[in-house]
Scaffold this motif. Sequence first.
Motif, mmCIF file in Angstrom:
data_model
loop_
_atom_site.group_PDB
_atom_site.id
_atom_site.type_symbol
_atom_site.label_atom_id
_atom_site.label_comp_id
_atom_site.label_asym_id
_atom_site.label_seq_id
_atom_site.Cartn_x
_atom_site.Cartn_y
_atom_site.Cartn_z
ATOM 1 N N LEU A 1 0.833 -1.199 0.000
ATOM 2 C CA LEU A 1 0.000 0.000 0.000
ATOM 3 C C LEU A 1 0.870 1.253 0.000
ATOM 4 C CD1 LEU A 1 -2.745 1.424 0.273
ATOM 5 C CD2 LEU A 1 -2.598 1.078 2.727
ATOM 6 N N SER A 2 1.860 1.284 0.879
ATOM 7 C CA SER A 2 2.761 2.443 0.942
ATOM 8 C C SER A 2 3.523 2.614 -0.364
ATOM 9 C CB SER A 2 3.752 2.269 2.102
ATOM 10 O OG SER A 2 3.072 2.252 3.340
ATOM 11 N N ALA A 3 3.983 1.494 -0.928
ATOM 12 C CA ALA A 3 4.743 1.565 -2.177
ATOM 13 C C ALA A 3 3.866 2.061 -3.322
ATOM 14 C CB ALA A 3 5.323 0.189 -2.503
ATOM 15 N N ALA A 4 2.624 1.590 -3.380
ATOM 16 C CA ALA A 4 1.721 2.020 -4.452
ATOM 17 C C ALA A 4 1.405 3.509 -4.349
ATOM 18 C CB ALA A 4 0.437 1.196 -4.405
ATOM 19 N N LEU A 5 1.195 3.976 -3.119
ATOM 20 C CA LEU A 5 0.920 5.403 -2.926
ATOM 21 C C LEU A 5 2.110 6.249 -3.363
ATOM 22 C CD1 LEU A 5 -0.895 5.318 0.539
ATOM 23 C CD2 LEU A 5 -1.926 5.860 -1.677
ATOM 24 N N SER A 6 3.306 5.757 -3.084
ATOM 25 C CA SER A 6 4.515 6.508 -3.473
ATOM 26 C C SER A 6 4.695 6.534 -4.984
ATOM 27 C CB SER A 6 5.756 5.907 -2.807
ATOM 28 O OG SER A 6 6.050 4.625 -3.332
ATOM 29 N N CYS A 7 4.021 5.608 -5.690
ATOM 30 C CA CYS A 7 4.075 5.578 -7.151
ATOM 31 C C CYS A 7 2.910 6.341 -7.783
ATOM 32 C CB CYS A 7 4.074 4.137 -7.657
ATOM 33 S SG CYS A 7 5.570 3.193 -7.238
ATOM 34 N N GLY A 8 2.150 7.058 -6.952
ATOM 35 C CA GLY A 8 1.094 7.908 -7.471
ATOM 36 C C GLY A 8 -0.300 7.332 -7.410
ATOM 37 N N ALA A 9 -0.457 6.102 -6.894
ATOM 38 C CA ALA A 9 -1.800 5.520 -6.787
ATOM 39 C C ALA A 9 -2.620 6.319 -5.782
ATOM 40 C CB ALA A 9 -1.706 4.058 -6.352
ATOM 41 N N THR A 10 -3.927 6.370 -6.000
ATOM 42 C CA THR A 10 -4.808 7.078 -5.079
ATOM 43 C C THR A 10 -5.472 6.082 -4.136
ATOM 44 O OG1 THR A 10 -6.634 6.931 -6.664
ATOM 45 C CG2 THR A 10 -5.271 8.911 -6.736
#
Length: 340
Positions: free
Chosen positions: A314-323
């Motif tokens: 989750l943290s990694a996806a958010l850091s890649c711009g996911a909402t």
Amino acid sequence: MSIVRLSPSGKEIQSQAGETVLSTLENAGYALPNNCRAGACGECKVKVLKGEFDQGIVLDMALSAQEREEGYGLMCMAKPLTDEIDIEWGTEDAQPKLFPPRENVRCVIIDKIQRTERITEIRLRPVGDPLRYWPGQYITVTDTERKIAARAYSIANAPRSDGEIKLQITKVPDGNTSNWVHDRLHAGSMINISGPFGTFIGDPSTDGPVLCLAAGTGLTPILALTDAALRRGFKQPVHLLFSARTEAEIYDKGLMAYWNIKHRRFKFIPTLTRENKEGILQGHIPKILSTVYPDLSKHSIYIAGSPEFVDACLSAALSCGATEQNIHSEGFFNQHIEQG
């Protein structure tokens, strides 16, 4: 009997005597998030606006003393004590979304396949009517005499007309239920299932690319979601990034190869964490995600695995711009893993 009222919709649902609020909502088709169903994970936490309830035994880490004072409760254990109980949950229209669970559905195991050293797959069919469920949901499994502790396992396939359900179960040390499945069940065995449960279901409004992240038997609900999307002809790319310790633990390779060939928008990408193999990515998904998918701002993300894996992804996806609103997750709570 009591009335459970949803706010802000004002929708009223009748609760049966001794029934938890979560069960009342599920029986009416509502998708209240939940996981452990034992007062330990906190996912079914909502604020009670009016009425009294018996909270039962829950863990402090799931419901703090401060949250109790503020009126919050865990609906998987909460039982109404007053004629009416109002909870702050749901949308304005409060339309039902889920199929009501069924209890103790008798099934026959029609096949059993050893997928890896620790994972076995059982395929079962209900003796009566097929179980209605959404891809991504789970069921509980026990013996027909209900002497084996019921444990939760995700369904690995989209609904079929013959009612067949696939489960992929990891053998856990000292896990009575998983050891019973691995060591004692066989084709022809009779078991009982209950469900469906859970809210890790696909969003039909999704119109962008989809990325699924899974580890271990977290692959199971992802398989069901992917199966459903590909069957209905989903037009956007669907990629599945799967983490295994070694190449031997990458299972369902045949199905992945079939999907790769048949559906040009599907792509299966395995990665290994304890072994180096030519042609296969190496590393934990949260650490390599940004190199494989640097921009996830338009993706819908589905994550399944251990709670630690889910949190890290989750943290990694958010850091890649996911909402956040486009990220859906299913953490296999430790109670299911350690005792199962």
